[in-house]
Design a protein around this motif. Structure first.
Motif, PDB file in Angstrom:
ATOM      1  N   HIS A 117       1.000  -1.342   0.004  1.00  0.00           N
ATOM      2  CA  HIS A 117       0.114  -0.118  -0.094  1.00  0.00           C
ATOM      3  C   HIS A 117       1.047   1.205  -0.006  1.00  0.00           C
ATOM      4  N   ARG A 118       2.105   1.155   0.713  1.00  0.00           N
ATOM      5  CA  ARG A 118       2.969   2.131   0.571  1.00  0.00           C
ATOM      6  C   ARG A 118       3.478   2.438  -0.709  1.00  0.00           C
ATOM      7  N   LEU A 119       3.752   1.362  -1.435  1.00  0.00           N
ATOM      8  CA  LEU A 119       4.606   1.416  -2.685  1.00  0.00           C
ATOM      9  C   LEU A 119       3.596   2.272  -3.635  1.00  0.00           C
ATOM     10  N   LEU A 120       2.225   1.800  -3.646  1.00  0.00           N
ATOM     11  CA  LEU A 120       1.351   2.643  -4.476  1.00  0.00           C
ATOM     12  C   LEU A 120       0.986   4.126  -3.930  1.00  0.00           C
ATOM     13  N   ALA A 121       1.047   4.412  -2.726  1.00  0.00           N
ATOM     14  CA  ALA A 121       1.137   5.501  -2.287  1.00  0.00           C
ATOM     15  C   ALA A 121       2.139   6.546  -2.949  1.00  0.00           C
ATOM     16  N   ARG A 122       3.301   5.924  -2.779  1.00  0.00           N
ATOM     17  CA  ARG A 122       4.499   6.598  -3.682  1.00  0.00           C
ATOM     18  C   ARG A 122       4.534   6.801  -4.947  1.00  0.00           C
ATOM     19  N   GLN A 123       3.792   5.857  -5.672  1.00  0.00           N
ATOM     20  CA  GLN A 123       3.760   6.040  -7.185  1.00  0.00           C
ATOM     21  C   GLN A 123       2.731   7.184  -7.378  1.00  0.00           C
ATOM     22  N   LEU A 124       1.795   7.056  -6.741  1.00  0.00           N
ATOM     23  CA  LEU A 124       0.451   8.424  -6.628  1.00  0.00           C
ATOM     24  C   LEU A 124       1.443   9.713  -6.545  1.00  0.00           C
ATOM     25  N   ALA A 125       2.126   9.745  -5.606  1.00  0.00           N
ATOM     26  CA  ALA A 125       2.928  10.920  -5.017  1.00  0.00           C
ATOM     27  C   ALA A 125       3.710  11.425  -6.136  1.00  0.00           C
ATOM     28  N   ALA A 126       4.422  10.500  -6.766  1.00  0.00           N
ATOM     29  CA  ALA A 126       5.254  10.796  -7.728  1.00  0.00           C
ATOM     30  C   ALA A 126       4.621  11.524  -8.991  1.00  0.00           C
ATOM     31  N   MET A 127       3.417  11.227  -9.402  1.00  0.00           N
ATOM     32  CA  MET A 127       2.550  11.641 -10.432  1.00  0.00           C
ATOM     33  C   MET A 127       2.088  13.168  -9.627  1.00  0.00           C
ATOM     34  N   VAL A 128       1.954  13.230  -8.627  1.00  0.00           N
ATOM     35  CA  VAL A 128       1.295  14.567  -7.912  1.00  0.00           C
ATOM     36  C   VAL A 128       2.609  15.639  -7.852  1.00  0.00           C
ATOM     37  N   ARG A 129       3.924  15.037  -7.761  1.00  0.00           N
ATOM     38  CA  ARG A 129       4.919  15.902  -7.896  1.00  0.00           C
ATOM     39  C   ARG A 129       5.278  16.421  -9.270  1.00  0.00           C
ATOM     40  N   ARG A 130       5.077  15.532 -10.244  1.00  0.00           N
ATOM     41  CA  ARG A 130       5.437  15.746 -11.445  1.00  0.00           C
ATOM     42  C   ARG A 130       4.282  16.603 -12.379  1.00  0.00           C
ATOM     43  N   SER A 131       2.913  16.867 -11.552  1.00  0.00           N
ATOM     44  CA  SER A 131       2.129  17.560 -12.309  1.00  0.00           C
ATOM     45  C   SER A 131       2.468  18.994 -12.305  1.00  0.00           C
ATOM     46  N   PRO A 132       1.847  19.804 -13.169  1.00  0.00           N
ATOM     47  CA  PRO A 132       2.242  21.116 -13.000  1.00  0.00           C
ATOM     48  C   PRO A 132       1.567  22.065 -11.961  1.00  0.00           C
ATOM     49  N   ALA A 133       0.304  21.552 -11.644  1.00  0.00           N
ATOM     50  CA  ALA A 133      -0.475  22.294 -10.510  1.00  0.00           C
ATOM     51  C   ALA A 133      -1.300  21.193  -9.713  1.00  0.00           C
ATOM     52  N   THR A 134      -1.475  21.710  -8.834  1.00  0.00           N
ATOM     53  CA  THR A 134      -2.644  20.855  -7.982  1.00  0.00           C
ATOM     54  C   THR A 134      -3.436  22.131  -7.565  1.00  0.00           C
ATOM     55  N   VAL A 135      -4.905  21.671  -7.587  1.00  0.00           N
ATOM     56  CA  VAL A 135      -5.884  22.762  -7.179  1.00  0.00           C
ATOM     57  C   VAL A 135      -6.909  22.272  -5.956  1.00  0.00           C
ATOM     58  N   ALA A 136      -7.015  23.143  -5.077  1.00  0.00           N
ATOM     59  CA  ALA A 136      -7.631  22.926  -3.991  1.00  0.00           C
ATOM     60  C   ALA A 136      -9.020  23.942  -3.686  1.00  0.00           C
ATOM     61  N   LEU A 137     -10.084  23.220  -3.453  1.00  0.00           N
ATOM     62  CA  LEU A 137     -11.226  24.109  -3.362  1.00  0.00           C
ATOM     63  C   LEU A 137     -11.571  23.817  -2.001  1.00  0.00           C
ATOM     64  N   CYS A 138     -12.098  25.104  -1.240  1.00  0.00           N
ATOM     65  CA  CYS A 138     -12.128  24.915   0.346  1.00  0.00           C
ATOM     66  C   CYS A 138     -13.497  25.965   0.919  1.00  0.00           C
ATOM     67  N   PHE A 139     -13.964  25.434   1.604  1.00  0.00           N
ATOM     68  CA  PHE A 139     -15.188  26.209   2.158  1.00  0.00           C
ATOM     69  C   PHE A 139     -14.367  27.087   3.050  1.00  0.00           C
ATOM     70  N   ALA A 140     -15.336  28.294   3.264  1.00  0.00           N
ATOM     71  CA  ALA A 140     -14.844  29.185   4.234  1.00  0.00           C
ATOM     72  C   ALA A 140     -15.119  28.776   5.522  1.00  0.00           C
ATOM     73  N   ASP A 141     -16.175  28.047   5.862  1.00  0.00           N
ATOM     74  CA  ASP A 141     -16.618  27.472   7.268  1.00  0.00           C
ATOM     75  C   ASP A 141     -15.784  26.030   7.434  1.00  0.00           C
ATOM     76  N   GLU A 142     -15.418  26.072   8.541  1.00  0.00           N
ATOM     77  CA  GLU A 142     -14.910  24.544   8.878  1.00  0.00           C
ATOM     78  C   GLU A 142     -15.736  23.680   9.095  1.00  0.00           C
ATOM     79  N   ALA A 143     -17.117  24.103   9.300  1.00  0.00           N
ATOM     80  CA  ALA A 143     -18.250  22.811   9.594  1.00  0.00           C
ATOM     81  C   ALA A 143     -19.340  23.533   8.605  1.00  0.00           C
ATOM     82  N   PRO A 144     -19.126  23.384   7.320  1.00  0.00           N
ATOM     83  CA  PRO A 144     -20.286  23.797   6.444  1.00  0.00           C
ATOM     84  C   PRO A 144     -21.605  23.018   6.650  1.00  0.00           C
ATOM     85  N   ASP A 145     -22.867  23.793   6.539  1.00  0.00           N
ATOM     86  CA  ASP A 145     -23.782  22.915   6.488  1.00  0.00           C
ATOM     87  C   ASP A 145     -24.289  22.079   5.370  1.00  0.00           C
ATOM     88  N   ALA A 146     -25.180  21.515   5.236  1.00  0.00           N
ATOM     89  CA  ALA A 146     -25.629  20.540   3.775  1.00  0.00           C
ATOM     90  C   ALA A 146     -25.660  21.640   2.775  1.00  0.00           C
TER      91      ALA A 146
END
Length: 418
Positions: free
Chosen positions: A311-340
């Motif tokens: 499982h750690r080998l698979l995680a490292r393989q995914l991490a390598a793809m993330v590292r080689r990608s030109p960007a990562t995008v994160a979408l965030c709620f302003a509220d730490e506990a957003p309602d439905a």
């Protein structure tokens, strides 16, 4: 309701029948993103007097009681849709899946309403419904809401929308259809060249597609889009994936659920209409490797192999793809506990973003594992200085190899007359 292909021409006049428009919109929205391609959404079209009365009352419309029953001011002018979560199709192995399912439903609702607007049916009223399960009762508006006997027992209502006929929106239905069909997860390597800052800026600020939800309700927390492009920050994300990514495979209950969505081959995926094939996970595989991967990913095998660190080998393989990608995008709620309601809106923002990225020639590969456990998510937010609670993290870039789209359930299966 019968299914109608979205590829058929839509009558050019303003008098498009709502049933036809809804079927066309559902065909398009069926290709919305969802975790594991589980497609946990449903839409009720209120046609019975009971359902229309409930929907109108929830939306705060004036109700006049007559000898014949109830009469609503908008009774003859609008149509009511109820967006729902289908409990029979949701993921349940992790607590975080509850948010993921509402995100998926919000994305579906956004694309459905945008396709309806393109045909001249505009949402003008919206009311969120608390999805918390409660006992049904005639006066309990948080329970099944008395949408009538035809309301599926497994469906939990999320929101009610009123639509009225108007001029078609400026968005072209054919363009929306093509963009939605072109949008799908690409898990292959990406071109390492950086993405133009102007493109990222446009993706961060453009919210034109949210008119369907934004114009229909007044509340809802803000969603922030953050692009991670600096080498140090991309390395930080990759490090978190390497450290926590193995949980996706070593968590017995979660992996068993994930594995239940891996289809044997294209024929099996087409017959079932959900999940994904090994080709959609790993790209083109030789027959021997396909057999090997099928054996290696089986829950019983994975339970044994995790003791030797697979499982750690698979995680490292995914991490390598993330590292080689030109960007990562994160979408965030302003509220730490957003309602439905805010979470459903977050799904609408995600759909808007993903379609914008598709039009810009970009592809995404969500990296959900670092959000599905509170300790990993909190560390991600702290290391990147994210302004709130992250609910979507993905690799972003230009594809080097094509990945096949996943199969979908019949669009008509998500629609009910209630």
């Amino acid at each position: 309701m019968t299914s109608t292909s979205a590829s058929q021409s839509v009558p050019p006049d303003q008098g498009v029948e709502f049933e036809y428009a809804l079927q066309v919109a559902a065909e398009i929205a069926a290709h919305s993103p969802s975790s594991h391609n589980c497609q946990p959404w449903g839409v009720g079209w209120a046609r019975s007097e009971t359902a229309r009365h409930t929907a109108a009352a929830l939306l705060g419309e004036p109700v006049e009681q007559t000898r014949a029953g109830y009469r609503h001011a908008a009774h003859d002018e609008g149509e009511y849709l109820i967006l729902a979560l289908d409990r029979e199709r949701q993921l349940t192995s992790l607590p975080s899946h509850e948010v993921e399912m509402l995100i998926s439903c919000g994305a579906y609702g956004e694309i459905l309403l945008r396709a309806l607007a393109a045909q001249g049916w505009r949402a003008d009223r919206f009311r969120s419904v608390d999805p918390a399960p409660t006992a049904r009762g005639p006066e309990d508006e948080s329970a099944g809401l008395i949408f009538g006997d035809r309301w599926p027992d497994a469906w939990v209502p999320l929101c009610v929308v009123r639509l009225r006929h108007a001029h078609p929106s400026s968005g072209d239905l054919a363009e929306l259809h093509d963009t939605v069909r072109a949008r799908h997860t690409n898990r292959g390597p990406y071109d390492p060249d950086s993405i133009a800052p102007a493109v990222l800026a446009e993706l961060s600020t453009s919210r034109s597609g949210l008119s369907s939800f934004r114009a229909a309700f007044e509340s809802g927390s803000e969603v922030t889009v953050r692009h991670v492009v600096a080498d140090a920050e991309r390395a930080a994300v990759a490090d978190l994936v390497s450290r926590y990514g193995g949980r996706d495979f070593s968590h017995s209950l979660a992996w068993r659920e994930t594995h239940s969505f891996i289809r044997r081959d294209e024929a099996d995926a087409e017959a079932r209409g959900d999940g994904f094939t090994l080709g959609q996970l790993f790209g083109q595989l030789s027959p021997p490797r396909r057999v090997g991967m099928r054996i290696a990913l089986a829950p019983t095998t994975m339970r044994i192999l995790r003791h030797v660190g697979y499982h750690r080998l698979l995680a490292r393989q995914l991490a390598a793809m993330v590292r080689r990608s030109p960007a990562t995008v994160a979408l965030c709620f302003a509220d730490e506990a957003p309602d439905a309601e805010s979470v459903v809106l977050g799904g609408a923002v995600l759909a808007d973003y993903w379609l914008g990225a598709t039009r810009a020639g970009l592809v995404l590969h969500p990296v959900s594992v670092i959000l599905q456990h509170d300790d990993a998510r909190t560390e991600l937010e702290q290391r990147l200085g994210l302004p709130g609670r992250a609910f979507f993290v993905s690799r972003l870039g230009r594809a080097i190899t094509a990945f096949p789209p996943s199969h979908r359930l019949a669009a008509s299966g998500a629609l009910r007359l209630v």
